[in-house]
Design a protein around this motif. Structure first.
Motif: not given
Length: 450
Positions: A431-432, A428, A403, A397, A399-400
């Motif tokens: 993504y939100t 980010r 990170d 993903s 998000w990963t």
């Protein structure tokens, strides 16, 4: 010297038969969208630069903003945008004589803006130059020609071919499939010729209405400029024929995704390929470059697969590799060594999606190889056989992936720490925004069942 003396021959040829009416002053933002201003020809002659607020680099793909301005606050100070005349090229779809010119971004003290994508790539190329190396790249562009989709709630469908049927899938390298949308391809060739771009070839890929364009190898910044221009060129050619061109990584359910494979080689000050030794064997630099890709690509995936849709392409057993293995002439590995002469020895990164910003993708890929060469990273043993048997090593993903990117301080130093900060904040925020949208799948399976 007049600016006319500094532009490429193709642009001068265009102006010999087209009276210049307008100049489009453009710069790529983080998603790779062309931002800028259209300037009348008379005004263009009288100015050497223009201004845009630095906030264009804090904007998400939806037009919202990431809180990335820094401690000074969201003041939106003007940048100074200076033209790179070597990028001047026609806009052959325009009704009147129009040139496009890519600009570079500087702050008001004359320093390159660190989060401008073209500056990020130039920074990486300069790091190579300090070692006496010149990186060379060759991108491959995959994309779909699809029916006009004016309702986002409806699935994307292949374009209608000349037979009156939708373009068929599973017809890789079919010449009749290419002929099915020949008029679009004819305009792509025509526009490219007018703009002075050389296409190495066009082929039908595995998806319905999916094509691949290969570009000639060369300077990374020049090739990123061409991919940036080509995306617009292809979209304009498609619109002429009542269809859309899309560079989404995974636009159609059940069809293969679209990649932007990047081939890399590196030459020394004498123009010799550093991947090839005196006896035509593979050098330590060759293996270190591969090792750098294996070591650092997981941290760079957020730049090569920058959207939530990007990760729909990475499905084990499908066309896109999800591993970091390297192999010789093996398209199941994430890192492939194509068949070539010793002088043309190169390394292909098969992980990036076509939805990437070409400047950032090429910068990230070169940065991984650079770290491998500088730190003398040895690769894993060559993979033999189908790499689908290998363990998946790509983030599942965005998000990963973000990170992993945030933790990659060594990669940040190569790309620029301020760029890394801004990029993470903006992605980010994006993504939100995505999490606020309810998908058809959720409505179908959760509305009455949970």
């Amino acid at each position: 010297m007049s600016w006319m003396d500094e532009i490429p021959e193709a642009a001068r040829t265009y102006l010999e038969v087209n009276r210049l009416d307008e100049v489009e002053c453009v710069i790529a933002d983080l998603p790779g969208i062309a931002r800028g201003k259209a300037v009348p020809a008379g005004k263009w002659d009288k100015q050497n630069y223009f201004h845009l607020p630095n906030s264009i680099f804090f904007q998400t793909i939806t037009g919202d903003w990431g809180e990335a301005a820094g401690p000074e606050g969201f003041l939106e100070p003007d940048m100074i945008l200076k033209p790179d005349y070597s990028t001047a090229t026609a806009a052959p779809w325009a009704n009147d004589g129009t040139l496009q010119v890519i600009h570079d971004a500087y702050d008001q003290k004359g320093r390159p803006v660190p989060f401008a994508p073209r500056n990020v790539l130039k920074r990486v190329v300069d790091l190579y130059a300090k070692q006496g190396w010149t990186p060379i790249v060759a991108p491959e562009m995959e994309f779909y020609l699809v029916g006009r989709n004016i309702d986002p709630a409806k699935p994307i469908a292949p374009m209608m071919g000349r037979t009156g049927r939708p373009a068929a899938g599973r017809q890789a390298y079919s010449m009749s499939a290419v002929d099915d949308y020949g008029p679009v391809i004819d305009d792509i060739y025509e526009f490219a010729e007018i703009q002075g771009f050389e296409i190495d070839g066009i082929a039908q890929e595995g998806g319905a209405g999916q094509l691949e364009i290969n570009l000639r190898h060369g300077d990374p910044v020049k090739l990123a400029d061409e991919v940036f221009y080509f995306k617009r060129l292809i979209r304009e050619a498609a619109l002429r024929h009542d269809c859309f061109a899309t560079f989404m990584a995974k636009p159609i359910e059940g069809e293969p995704g679209s990649a932007m494979h990047v081939h890399h080689s590196v030459t020394d000050t004498d123009g010799r390929n550093v991947f090839t030794g005196p006896q035509n064997g593979e050098t330590d630099a060759f293996f270190h470059f591969i090792g750098g890709l294996q070591e650092h690509l997981p941290s760079a995936m957020a730049l090569m697969a920058p959207y939530v849709n990007s990760y729909r392409r990475y499905v084990p057993g499908e066309a896109a590799p999800v591993n970091l293995e390297w192999g010789r002439d093996n398209r199941t590995t994430g890192i492939r060594i194509p068949i070539s002469s010793p002088a043309a020895r190169r390394v292909e990164n098969r992980l990036p999606g076509m939805d990437c910003n070409p400047y950032l993708c090429i910068a990230a890929s070169l940065a991984c190889g650079y770290l491998g060469m500088m730190n003398e990273i040895r690769p894993d043993k060559r993979w033999r056989g189908e790499a689908s048997d290998s363990e998946a090593e790509v983030a599942e993903s965005l998000w990963t992936a973000l990170d992993q990117f945030d933790e990659a301080t060594e990669l940040h130093k190569v790309l620029g720490t301020d760029f890394a900060r801004v990029y993470s904040i903006v992605k980010r925020a994006e993504y939100t925004e995505f999490l606020q949208v309810i998908s058809p799948w959720e409505r179908e399976h959760l509305l009455l069942n949970v």
